[in-house]
Design a protein around this motif. Structure first.
Motif, PDB file in Angstrom:
ATOM      1  N   TYR A  93      -9.514   1.819   0.200  1.00 40.87           N
ATOM      2  CA  TYR A  93      -8.622   3.278   1.011  1.00 40.87           C
ATOM      3  C   TYR A  93      -9.423   3.254   1.810  1.00 40.87           C
ATOM      4  O   TYR A  93     -10.236   2.553   2.148  1.00 40.87           O
ATOM      5  CB  TYR A  93      -9.608   3.370  -0.226  1.00 40.87           C
ATOM      6  N   LEU A 124      -4.604   8.709  -8.156  1.00 41.28           N
ATOM      7  CA  LEU A 124      -5.722   7.469  -7.686  1.00 41.28           C
ATOM      8  C   LEU A 124      -6.327   6.084  -8.689  1.00 41.28           C
ATOM      9  O   LEU A 124      -5.854   5.082  -7.893  1.00 41.28           O
ATOM     10  CB  LEU A 124      -6.929   7.769  -7.072  1.00 41.28           C
ATOM     11  N   THR A 183      -4.709   2.317  -0.470  1.00 38.50           N
ATOM     12  CA  THR A 183      -3.943   3.290  -0.347  1.00 38.50           C
ATOM     13  C   THR A 183      -4.702   4.453   0.847  1.00 38.50           C
ATOM     14  O   THR A 183      -5.886   4.291   1.663  1.00 38.50           O
ATOM     15  CB  THR A 183      -4.028   4.378  -1.772  1.00 38.50           C
ATOM     16  N   GLY A 237       0.908  -1.077  -0.151  1.00 41.80           N
ATOM     17  CA  GLY A 237       0.315  -0.089   0.130  1.00 41.80           C
ATOM     18  C   GLY A 237       0.854   1.141   0.056  1.00 41.80           C
ATOM     19  O   GLY A 237       1.983   1.146   0.008  1.00 41.80           O
ATOM     20  N   THR A 238       0.116   2.167   0.149  1.00 36.95           N
ATOM     21  CA  THR A 238       0.375   2.966  -0.027  1.00 36.95           C
ATOM     22  C   THR A 238       0.164   4.453   0.050  1.00 36.95           C
ATOM     23  O   THR A 238      -1.524   4.310   0.225  1.00 36.95           O
ATOM     24  CB  THR A 238       2.006   4.263  -1.986  1.00 36.95           C
ATOM     25  N   TRP A 239       0.467   5.332   0.520  1.00 40.14           N
ATOM     26  CA  TRP A 239      -0.041   7.178   0.860  1.00 40.14           C
ATOM     27  C   TRP A 239      -0.094   7.812   0.000  1.00 40.14           C
ATOM     28  O   TRP A 239       0.447   8.121  -1.305  1.00 40.14           O
ATOM     29  CB  TRP A 239       0.681   7.967   2.301  1.00 40.14           C
ATOM     30  N   SER A 240      -1.597   8.094  -0.359  1.00 39.32           N
ATOM     31  CA  SER A 240      -1.620   9.615  -1.928  1.00 39.32           C
ATOM     32  C   SER A 240      -2.115  10.673  -0.971  1.00 39.32           C
ATOM     33  O   SER A 240      -3.037  11.255  -0.786  1.00 39.32           O
ATOM     34  CB  SER A 240      -3.280   8.360  -1.942  1.00 39.32           C
ATOM     35  N   ALA A 254     -10.679   6.075  -6.862  1.00 35.31           N
ATOM     36  CA  ALA A 254     -10.712   4.418  -5.698  1.00 35.31           C
ATOM     37  C   ALA A 254     -12.063   3.238  -5.945  1.00 35.31           C
ATOM     38  O   ALA A 254     -11.476   1.687  -5.516  1.00 35.31           O
ATOM     39  CB  ALA A 254     -10.615   4.823  -4.299  1.00 35.31           C
ATOM     40  N   ASP A 276      -4.504  11.040   2.338  1.00 35.80           N
ATOM     41  CA  ASP A 276      -4.101  11.314   2.607  1.00 35.80           C
ATOM     42  C   ASP A 276      -4.144  13.203   3.433  1.00 35.80           C
ATOM     43  O   ASP A 276      -3.303  13.694   2.667  1.00 35.80           O
ATOM     44  CB  ASP A 276      -2.510  11.833   3.628  1.00 35.80           C
ATOM     45  N   PHE A 308      -2.060  -1.880  -6.177  1.00 37.84           N
ATOM     46  CA  PHE A 308      -1.892  -2.324  -5.004  1.00 37.84           C
ATOM     47  C   PHE A 308      -3.219  -2.989  -4.299  1.00 37.84           C
ATOM     48  O   PHE A 308      -4.190  -2.695  -4.814  1.00 37.84           O
ATOM     49  CB  PHE A 308      -1.657  -0.265  -4.182  1.00 37.84           C
ATOM     50  N   VAL A 363      -8.525  -0.996  -4.961  1.00 44.11           N
ATOM     51  CA  VAL A 363      -7.709  -0.864  -4.278  1.00 44.11           C
ATOM     52  C   VAL A 363      -9.367  -0.456  -2.737  1.00 44.11           C
ATOM     53  O   VAL A 363      -9.648  -0.515  -3.475  1.00 44.11           O
ATOM     54  CB  VAL A 363      -6.734   0.022  -4.678  1.00 44.11           C
ATOM     55  N   LEU A 404      -3.051   4.133  -9.748  1.00 44.97           N
ATOM     56  CA  LEU A 404      -2.676   3.465  -7.784  1.00 44.97           C
ATOM     57  C   LEU A 404      -3.845   2.814  -8.616  1.00 44.97           C
ATOM     58  O   LEU A 404      -3.698   0.999  -7.232  1.00 44.97           O
ATOM     59  CB  LEU A 404      -2.961   4.746  -6.575  1.00 44.97           C
TER      60      LEU A 404
END
Length: 95
Positions: free
Chosen positions: A68, A29, A40, A18-21, A61, A43, A37, A66, A32
């Motif tokens: 979220y 998005l 996410t 995962g990652t921070w968006s 999303a 943020d 992923f 993904v 991603l």
């Protein structure tokens, strides 16, 4: 069979990517979401956008695989329900 949630995947011995968006771009998005992923974090606390933009980031999303979870910057924003959608999962990260 329904897709297991994030906790179920971890409990089964899997790992998550995962990652921070922090981008205000719905297209980013969506990219991603289709890039493999598992989750996410949208943020708003550290990103350069607010609640109105975050609400528009939830839509792409939801259109992708993904998962979220919104990260709200203020108590006022936390009380807003725009992030409480079907795929949104609470996420607690121990420090």
């Amino acid at each position: 069979m329904p897709t297991p949630n994030l906790k179920q995947q971890l409990d089964a011995g899997g790992f998550l990517l995962g990652t921070w968006s922090q981008s205000a771009s719905p297209e980013m998005l969506e990219i991603l979401g289709y890039s493999g992923f598992d989750f996410t974090i949208i943020d708003t606390e550290h990103g350069f956008f607010g609640l109105e933009t975050a609400e528009n980031l939830v839509r792409p999303a939801e259109a992708t695989p993904v998962r979220y979870s919104p990260s709200w910057a203020t108590a006022r924003a936390r009380s807003h329900r725009c992030g409480n959608r079907a795929q949104s999962e609470p996420l607690l990260v121990p420090l």
